[in-house]
Scaffold this active site. Structure first.
Site, mmCIF file in Angstrom:
data_model
loop_
_atom_site.group_PDB
_atom_site.id
_atom_site.type_symbol
_atom_site.label_atom_id
_atom_site.label_comp_id
_atom_site.label_asym_id
_atom_site.label_seq_id
_atom_site.Cartn_x
_atom_site.Cartn_y
_atom_site.Cartn_z
ATOM 1 N N ASP A 54 81.942 49.274 74.157
ATOM 2 C CA ASP A 54 81.760 49.240 72.784
ATOM 3 C C ASP A 54 82.798 48.580 71.850
ATOM 4 O O ASP A 54 83.839 48.244 72.609
ATOM 5 C CB ASP A 54 81.534 50.516 72.287
ATOM 6 C CG ASP A 54 80.559 50.730 71.050
ATOM 7 O OD1 ASP A 54 80.376 49.590 70.339
ATOM 8 O OD2 ASP A 54 79.974 51.883 70.580
ATOM 9 N N GLU A 106 78.140 54.640 61.336
ATOM 10 C CA GLU A 106 79.403 54.988 62.046
ATOM 11 C C GLU A 106 80.568 56.004 60.931
ATOM 12 O O GLU A 106 80.832 55.343 60.114
ATOM 13 C CB GLU A 106 80.018 54.128 62.677
ATOM 14 C CG GLU A 106 79.158 53.730 63.846
ATOM 15 C CD GLU A 106 79.739 52.278 64.598
ATOM 16 O OE1 GLU A 106 80.630 52.698 65.200
ATOM 17 O OE2 GLU A 106 79.187 51.084 64.283
HETATM 18 C C1 BGC Z 1 80.804 46.036 62.579
HETATM 19 C C2 BGC Z 1 79.895 47.106 63.199
HETATM 20 C C3 BGC Z 1 80.900 47.744 64.143
HETATM 21 C C4 BGC Z 1 81.948 48.419 63.687
HETATM 22 C C5 BGC Z 1 82.712 49.033 64.702
HETATM 23 C C6 BGC Z 1 81.905 46.828 62.094
HETATM 24 O O1 BGC Z 1 82.682 46.049 61.302
HETATM 25 O O2 BGC Z 1 80.130 45.298 61.781
HETATM 26 O O3 BGC Z 1 79.065 46.241 63.931
HETATM 27 O O4 BGC Z 1 79.919 48.682 65.036
HETATM 28 O O5 BGC Z 1 82.729 47.553 62.868
HETATM 29 O O6 BGC Z 1 83.102 50.352 64.304
HETATM 30 C C1 BGC Z 2 78.687 50.819 67.798
HETATM 31 C C2 BGC Z 2 77.496 50.444 68.511
HETATM 32 C C3 BGC Z 2 77.210 49.078 68.345
HETATM 33 C C4 BGC Z 2 78.283 48.012 68.408
HETATM 34 C C5 BGC Z 2 78.122 46.562 67.976
HETATM 35 C C6 BGC Z 2 79.835 50.086 67.847
HETATM 36 O O1 BGC Z 2 80.831 50.370 66.544
HETATM 37 O O2 BGC Z 2 79.122 52.051 68.354
HETATM 38 O O3 BGC Z 2 76.311 51.230 68.844
HETATM 39 O O4 BGC Z 2 76.043 48.488 69.250
HETATM 40 O O5 BGC Z 2 79.307 48.501 67.349
HETATM 41 O O6 BGC Z 2 77.931 46.510 66.599
#
Ligand code: BGC
Ligand code: BGC
Length: 833
Positions: A304, A505
């Site tokens: 990830d 997230e």
């Molecule tokens: C991205 C997400 C990613 C996250 C990581 C963001 O800047 O756009 O796709 O999951 O950072 O925590």
């Molecule tokens: C997330 C994933 C996601 C990735 C790419 C991460 O932060 O946990 O679920 O696929 O970013 O965006």
């Protein structure tokens, strides 16, 4: 390779106790020999390039050409350059550009098509005009695996139509504590349901293995994520620690993986989280011992987003341990170049054995060959891409999404049989969710957190209000929209649509399950309307069960609509009678997560117990139920205090228990209890002014006449840990107005991390370039502060603005966020060793 059991209590793994599995695809001798032939021709550089995935925000097609990278991704906030709201042709052009670069060998290397991955988690949610399905927690309520399969199929078609052939879905998490902000990405707290859906969705996305449809031009690569235990973390903390036994890890959290593998899933993404203190990205026994060897997974194991950097001894740019644990490709969005260099050196030095590298590259090439990438040609030449306008958001696709909305609605209460509503009446539609397509969709929608959007960003979509209005009008009734509930004509019935605002997230993690603590706006509206003798139907938009007993009591009927996506009319389909008075669609949805009795009942109805829920798993009324719901307890079990995580200063005032402090040029500090105030030496003055309401902003005036630097700062009541947010590309956002700064302005904005610890970035030049006298949301990436030396896990001053030149600015809020009108630049971090 046999993996020895790991030492230490609670982390010992017994692969033989896990389900034995194997790929549904018998080894294809033609593919395997082609891989061997290609591998024999590849240099170490070629191989290491395949094992790295960079993000399109930080990598160009030229980089792919030069470094022979095997894959790129588009993260939630990463779009084709200059296209914040991309349509299909823009994604196609970008995908083509990367493809061309990967096939161009003019700078050496071999022609190996690059894989392009994206999070299509509720439909192709990064594409403007696409069909957006209900989020997974809603789909759990439908109990309809065939529907889940068909949604996978439509999502695949819309992806292909935009030139993309790989999605980071499905999420097979089994959330047990819904304080976790990612709970809505999971279908259910029940592993049996998740397992059933896993096979269905993978089958829809990829096609059935062994048939010509499998990974054909209308299907895409699926990713089962996040292996394993993401939904089991302590207190529902994102990226936290799952403190559960091996049996629970296997039977609850891993339940979806064996069926997904059997259905042919080609990629498994490893979780950010830990299991009993061990980071998954470094867990050899679970990745290699269980997933690859025992469960027979023969596709790509993907890391990830910089998750490898959290493995002890690793950084984002250097992590042999993750590769050695069995990860084949690491997601290194902004860190790919450093990771490439270090990995190359480690492979050359034998720290990562060549056998491990060959296994990883074999798997990557196998997936590329199974997808037919070497023959497929340009992404934009795909048959669906060629007619993308007909495919994306097509009537049959939207009809499927609308059906999913109908099937997912859960009826918790229907006293006096206020539902179904006669559409020939006068109907009030109220609440801030009524005509708000962004709120209907939640996170992972056009932007990472799903914020910063208006209805105009969703061409072809229908809000809840628009759907109701259309059907009421067609039936000869009348409908009135009044978001604040203040109607013009007294209604026969009110439908109040309200709920959670979008988040993804970590932004969505909660301390308890109270809905909007400290802000009773929605509750007050329900009560007010009922007080006026209007029957009230509450429609709750939410990613997860929350404690809403007061709102349930205040309404005659209560419908959980989850995060229904782009087809809001599915709600009218069920709430309204047909014009001829029939019930066209009954309620069908049953809770896939138990509903809490109090705000502190966590976990609720989960495998771990947790007491009797308010509404148990499987609950859901229909129009055949004629009972009355009696008044529910209004004891939340906790004080409903306000205070939102990540908000430090709001409407001109510090957040609860935060303090505004001025430090004069002479070093003297002044805590600001009331405005106006100033440092005793006069170097900095703070006053009140109006932004949107009376005195809801503060002016800051640096005199610039004294010889030293003056600072305004926010002091937190206790140190804040924003390490994860820093890794995740979160910004420190402040809504500000520059009234007067000189071109040579010396302002810096930074954060403090205890005595003698801070990190700040020069912003004077960028501020002086902003339009003067205009309010703007200005963001600074948190990683700028980390790179400038701050310890992001113990921030005690989340905002410090210093200057020694004269100037005048105003600010109204400071918070963590992901959308800004302007994002300020800081020294680049991509190239750091
Ligand atoms: C991205 C997400 C990613 C996250 C990581 C963001 O800047 O756009 O796709 O999951 O950072 O925590
Ligand atoms: C997330 C994933 C996601 C990735 C790419 C991460 O932060 O946990 O679920 O696929 O970013 O965006």
């Amino acid at each position: 390779m046999t993996v020895p059991a790991m030492a230490g209590d609670g982390t010992v793994v017994h692969p033989e106790r896990w389900p034995k599995g194997q790929s549904p695809l018998p080894p294809d001798p033609a593919i395997e020999s082609r891989i061997r032939a290609l591998l024999a021709k590849m240099s170490v550089e070629d191989k290491v390039g395949q094992m790295i995935q960079a993000d399109i925000k930080y990598v160009t097609p030229d980089d792919v050409r030069e470094y022979r990278l095997g894959s790129v991704l588009a993260g939630g906030n990463s779009k084709p350059p200059g296209q914040p709201f991309p349509v299909a042709s823009q994604w196609q052009a970008l995908s083509d550009a990367f493809y061309h670069a990967s096939m161009d060998t003019s700078r050496g290397g071999l022609a190996i098509p690059v894989l392009f991955g994206i999070d299509a988690v509720h439909g192709h949610n990064n594409l403007v005009g696409s069909t957006l399905f209900p989020q997974n927690s809603a789909l759990g309520a439908t109990r309809d695996p065939q529907l889940i399969h068909d949604i996978g199929e439509v999502t695949a078609r819309e992806l292909r139509a935009s030139g993309i052939s790989w999605t980071f879905a499905p999420t097979l998490t089994v959330p047990q504590d819904v304080r976790w902000g990612r709970s809505y990405e999971g279908y259910s707290q029940n592993p049996v349901l998740v397992a059933e859906y896993a096979a269905a969705v993978v089958g829809g996305l990829e096609g059935k293995p062994g048939t010509p449809a499998f990974l054909d031009a209308g299907h895409v690569i699926a990713t089962a994520k996040h292996f394993v235990g993401d939904g089991g973390t302590h207190n529902g903390k994102d990226q936290g620690d799952a403190q559960v036994s091996e049996e629970t890890l296997r039977d609850v959290h891993a339940a979806g993986y064996a069926p997904a593998i059997k259905a042919g899933v080609q990629v498994v993404m490893v979780s950010f989280s830990s299991w009993n203190g061990v980071k998954m990205a470094g867990n050899t026994a679970l990745i290699t011992g269980v997933l690859k060897e025992r469960m027979g997974f023969d596709g790509i194991v993907l890391g990830d987003w910089n998750a490898h950097g959290q493995v002890p001894g690793c950084t984002n740019e250097d992590c042999a341990a993750a590769y050695n644990a069995g990860l084949d490709m690491l997601e290194a969005p902004d860190s790919w170049k450093g990771l490439y260099k270090n990995t190359l050196a480690e492979v050359k030095a034998g720290v990562i054995p060549m056998s491990r590298v060959d296994d990883a590259v074999t798997r990557i090439l196998r997936v590329k060959m199974r997808l037919g990438m070497f023959e497929a040609g340009l992404p934009s030449a795909n048959a669906l891409a060629v007619r993308s306008a007909e495919v994306i958001g097509s009537p049959p696709h939207r009809a499927l999404a609308r059906r999913a909305v109908r099937e997912s609605l859960v009826l918790l209460k229907n006293n006096r049989e206020v539902l179904p509503i006669d559409p020939r009446k006068h109907i009030l539609v109220a609440g801030d969710g009524a005509d708000n397509i962004s709120k209907q969709n939640g996170g992972w929608t056009l932007t990472w957190q799903g914020t910063g959007l208006t209805n105009a960003n969703f061409p072809g979509a229908t809000s809840v209000w628009a759907g109701l209005q259309a059907q009421v009008k067609a039936a000869g009734g009348s409908a009135e929209l009044a978001v604040d509930g203040d109607y013009k004509q007294k209604p026969d019935v009110a439908i109040v649509v309200f709920g959670e605002d979008p988040y993804a997230e970590f932004q969505g993690d909660l301390p308890n399950l109270a809905y909007r603590p400290g802000n009773d706006r929605d509750l007050d509206m329900l009560r007010k309307l009922r007080g006026q003798g209007v029957p009230v139907v509450a429609v709750f938009l939410t990613g997860r069960p929350l404690w809403v007993n007061r709102e349930i009591n205040a309404a005659d009927a209560f419908v959980v609509a989850w995060l229904p996506g782009s087809e809001g009319e599915g709600i009218a389909d069920v709430l309204l009678r047909a014009p001829d008075g029939r019930v066209a669609h009954d309620f069908h949805g049953k809770l896939a997560y138990a509903w809490p009795r109090s705000a502190v009942q966590v976990p609720v109805g989960a495998a771990a117990g947790g007491g009797r829920p308010q509404f148990p798993y499987g609950f859901g009324l229909t129009y055949a139920d004629h009972g009355t719901t009696s008044t529910l307890s209004e004891d939340a079990g906790v004080a409903l205090s306000s205070g939102q995580a990540g908000v430090y200063f709001t409407r001109g005032k510090p957040a609860r228990d935060f303090v505004v402090r001025l430090i004069g040029a002479n070093g003297k500090t002044t805590n600001v209890a009331a405005v106006p105030a100033a440092t005793p030496d006069g170097s900095l003055h703070i006053g009140a002014l109006d932004y949107k309401a009376q005195e809801d902003a503060r002016s800051l005036t640096w005199s610039g006449t004294s010889a030293g630097t003056a600072t305004v700062e926010l002091v937190a009541p206790a140190p804040l840990d924003v390490d994860r947010e820093t890794n995740g590309d979160v910004l420190l956002v402040t809504t500000l107005k520059v009234d007067a700064v000189s071109p040579g302005d010396t302002s810096t904005i930074g954060v403090g991390c205890g005595e003698g610890c801070s990190g700040s970035v020069p912003v004077g030049q960028q501020l002086s370039a902003l339009p003067q006298g205009q309010w703007l949301r200005v963001g600074i990436p948190l990683k700028c502060f980390r790179d400038a030396g701050a310890n992001m896990s113990r921030i005690d001053r989340p905002f410090e603005w210093s200057s020694h030149s004269g100037g005048q600015v105003a600010i109204t809020d400071v918070s963590l966020g992901t959308v800004a009108d302007r994002t300020l630049a800081c020294p680049s971090h991509g190239d750091k060793p």
